[in-house]
Scaffold this active site. Structure first.
Site, PDB file in Angstrom:
ATOM      1  CG  HIS A  50      -6.296  -5.400  -0.854  1.00 23.75           C
ATOM      2  ND1 HIS A  50      -7.383  -4.803  -1.063  1.00 23.75           N
ATOM      3  CD2 HIS A  50      -6.367  -6.430  -1.371  1.00 23.75           C
ATOM      4  CE1 HIS A  50      -8.421  -5.478  -1.729  1.00 23.75           C
ATOM      5  NE2 HIS A  50      -7.884  -6.480  -1.929  1.00 23.75           N
ATOM      6  CB  ILE A  56      -9.917  -1.630  -2.311  1.00 21.21           C
ATOM      7  CG1 ILE A  56      -9.910  -0.330  -3.426  1.00 21.21           C
ATOM      8  CG2 ILE A  56     -11.388  -2.269  -2.268  1.00 21.21           C
ATOM      9  CD1 ILE A  56     -10.149  -0.983  -4.754  1.00 21.21           C
ATOM     10  N   GLY A  59     -12.723  -7.595   0.286  1.00 21.89           N
ATOM     11  CA  GLY A  59     -14.018  -8.097   0.459  1.00 21.89           C
ATOM     12  C   GLY A  59     -14.185  -9.097   1.398  1.00 21.89           C
ATOM     13  CB  VAL A  60     -11.764 -11.857   2.429  1.00 26.68           C
ATOM     14  CG1 VAL A  60     -10.557 -11.033   2.911  1.00 26.68           C
ATOM     15  CG2 VAL A  60     -12.027 -13.026   3.177  1.00 26.68           C
ATOM     16  CD  GLU A  64     -13.830 -12.940  10.271  1.00 31.03           C
ATOM     17  OE1 GLU A  64     -13.998 -13.066  11.699  1.00 31.03           O
ATOM     18  OE2 GLU A  64     -14.065 -13.834   9.521  1.00 31.03           O
TER      19      GLU A  64
END
Length: 147
Positions: A50, A56, A59-60, A64
Site C-alpha cells: 500500500h 501511504i 486510512g483504515v 484503527e
C-alpha cells in the site's frame, strides 16, 4: 493526567504486532480525554502492498489507531476488576473524514474525547494530526463486553 509507556499500553489492549498501533499515551484524563502517539515508519507491514512506490498509511489503520486510543481511555476510566475481564470492541464509526495523507516518518497525535456513555456503549470524538495538521476526524463507538 497520566502517561503510559508501551508496556503499560500492552496491559490495556489485547493487540500485538503488527496490529498494536499505539506507541505511547501522552496524557489520559479518565472519563474525559486521551492523547496518544503513533509513529509511522517505513517498516510497517502495510507498506509492502500500500503502495510500494508511494507508501501511504491506509486510512483504515488511521481509524484503527483512533479506535485503540478509545480503548485505552475506556480502560483507564473503569474499575480495575472490569478491565481484567472485559474486551472493548469497535461497534461503529460515523462521519469519518480524511484530510491529508499519512506517510512514513510521520508522527500521528491522536486525541479521543468522551462524548457520551450509556451502560456499556461509549461514543468518542476523535482526531488524528501530523505536525499540527488534521489528517482524520471521526466519531467512534465502542462496547465493553465480558471476555
Amino acid at each position: 493526567m497520566s502517561a503510559l509507556n508501551i508496556y503499560e499500553v500492552m496491559k490495556k489492549l489485547p493487540h500485538r504486532y503488527p496490529f498494536l498501533l499505539v506507541d505511547r499515551v501522552v496524557s489520559c484524563e479518565p472519563d474525559k480525554a486521551v492523547e496518544i502517539i503513533k509513529n509511522v515508519t517505513v517498516n510497517e507491514p502495510c507498506f509492502q502492498g500500500h503502495f510500494p512506490e508511494c507508501p501511504i498509511f491506509p486510512g483504515v489503520l488511521v481509524t484503527e489507531a483512533m479506535a485503540q486510543a478509545t480503548g485505552i481511555l475506556t480502560f483507564e476510566s473503569i474499575p480495575l476488576e472490569l478491565t481484567e475481564n472485559s474486551l472493548f470492541l469497535l461497534v461503529g464509526i460515523d462521519n469519518a473524514r480524511f484530510k491529508k495523507q499519512v506517510v512514513p516518518g510521520d508522527t500521528m497525535r491522536i486525541r479521543a474525547e468522551v462524548m457520551r456513555k450509556t451502560r456499556n456503549i461509549w461514543k468518542f470524538a476523535t482526531t488524528a494530526q501530523v505536525e499540527g495538521e488534521l489528517v482524520c476526524s471521526a466519531e467512534i463507538m465502542g462496547a465493553l463486553i465480558p471476555r
